[in-house]
Design an enzyme around this catalytic site. Structure first.
Site, mmCIF file in Angstrom:
data_model
loop_
_atom_site.group_PDB
_atom_site.id
_atom_site.type_symbol
_atom_site.label_atom_id
_atom_site.label_comp_id
_atom_site.label_asym_id
_atom_site.label_seq_id
_atom_site.Cartn_x
_atom_site.Cartn_y
_atom_site.Cartn_z
ATOM 1 C CG HIS A 1 -51.107 2.518 -62.230
ATOM 2 N ND1 HIS A 1 -50.069 1.611 -62.369
ATOM 3 C CD2 HIS A 1 -50.518 3.725 -62.015
ATOM 4 C CE1 HIS A 1 -48.910 2.254 -62.244
ATOM 5 N NE2 HIS A 1 -49.151 3.538 -62.042
ATOM 6 C CG ASP B 1 -45.745 6.003 -66.025
ATOM 7 O OD1 ASP B 1 -46.354 7.068 -66.205
ATOM 8 O OD2 ASP B 1 -45.459 5.564 -64.888
ATOM 9 C CG HIS C 1 -45.192 4.494 -61.379
ATOM 10 N ND1 HIS C 1 -45.278 5.831 -61.750
ATOM 11 C CD2 HIS C 1 -44.723 4.466 -60.111
ATOM 12 C CE1 HIS C 1 -44.873 6.578 -60.728
ATOM 13 N NE2 HIS C 1 -44.533 5.776 -59.727
ATOM 14 C CG ASP D 1 -43.887 8.686 -64.142
ATOM 15 O OD1 ASP D 1 -43.506 8.089 -65.179
ATOM 16 O OD2 ASP D 1 -44.904 8.364 -63.505
HETATM 17 ZN ZN LIG Z 1 -46.116 6.754 -63.461
#
Ligand SMILES: [Zn+2]
Length: 310
Positions: A130, A167, A169, A248
């Protein structure tokens, strides 16, 4: 040829407060499971070195690097937590941990390119995907994978590298850094309409973004990967592959609502290894990103590593 395993005790010392999911116990769970399964004996361990400021500037603006350094040094001097945003906190140990995490990715790249290992896994935190060129967010400070991928291009002279991000996200930071850099191809899956709520419209033609609806199970995810990632990776012919390895999207992880299990991580890793063997001499550097259900994280990392070790 072996699988290198980069980590460092400093990566354990970084904390973001009681109850924060991105916690030191994540690395403990992975270590414990590798010992319990005997997988540790198949790995060659390396201590992660500190990244240099020049390394960080391969993916980040000089201003971001110096501002973050100042912020983290102030936290170290005060002995207290300082918040960059409500989820992303800095403690006195964060600066060293962040340098180790990026340093691991760079050193792993060198180890693989120098033939000291076939591939490498970096068991590090803080995670990185991120972290944008000029902004830290979402538990991430420096973009470990983007720094290492640029190192492979700028310092080691490769012409094409791919980044695979599984991931749950969206890797908005990586996309921000590499969109439009045609020497790099990024392929990713992520849960649609989940933090950081980006990725629906790719920022460059070198991005293959696959937003996936909540509650999708592994079989459907595999179909999407086979139809969308693999043809692009094949035609791009990467000379090295970097993995933003977040776990995740596991069914047991409460930070996302996707339904992957260990066998899916094994399948995805196998497909990446096949592409790497065809085009990249098998060269892969994988870096830990998310994964917060400790038992599922440890089992999934083991499934990922078992394929890398084979
Ligand atoms: Zn994540």
């Amino acid at each position: 040829m072996t699988t290198a395993y980069f980590s460092h005790p400093d990566c354990r010392a970084h904390q973001m407060g009681p109850g924060h999911p991105e916690c030191p116990a994540r690395l403990d769970a992975i270590e414990d499971h590798l010992l319990a399964t005997g997988l540790d004996v198949a790995l060659t361990r390396f201590d992660a070195p500190l990244a240099s400021l020049d390394d960080l500037r391969l993916a980040h603006s000089a201003g971001h690097v110096s501002e973050l350094r100042e912020f983290m040094e102030q936290a170290a001097a005060s002995g207290e937590y300082r918040a960059l945003d409500p989820d992303t906190l800095v403690c006195p140990a964060t600066w060293q941990a962040a340098l180790r995490a990026a340093g691991a990715a760079v050193a792993a790249t060198d180890a693989v390119l120098d033939g000291r290992a076939q591939n490498a896994f970096c068991a590090v935190r803080p995670p990185g995907h991120h972290a944008m060129r000029s902004q830290a967010m979402g538990f991430c400070f420096f973009n470990n994978v983007a720094v290492a991928a640029r190192h492979a291009l700028e310092v080691r002279g490769l012409e094409r590298v791919a980044i695979v991000d599984f991931d749950v996200h969206h890797g908005n930071g990586t996309e921000d850094i590499i969109a439009g850099d045609e020497r790099m191809l990024m392929v990713s899956i992520f849960q649609d309409q989940l933090y950081p709520f980006s990725g629906g419209v790719p920022l460059g033609t070198n991005m293959v973004n696959l937003p996936i609806p909540a509650y999708t199970r592994g079989a459907a995810v595999r179909e999407l990967i086979a139809a969308n990632w693999l043809p692009r990776l094949e035609s791009f012919k990467p000379q090295m592959i970097f993995i933003s390895a977040g776990f995740d999207a596991h069914r047991e992880d409460e930070l996302g609502q996707l339904g992957l299990v260990e066998a899916d991580y094994e399948w995805i890793t196998r497909r990446i290894v096949e592409v790497a063997e065809r085009h990249a001499g098998g060269r892969i550097v994988s870096c830990l990103e998310g994964g917060y259900a400790l038992s599922a994280l440890a089992r999934s990392v083991a499934s990922h590593l078992r394929v890398l070790v084979e």
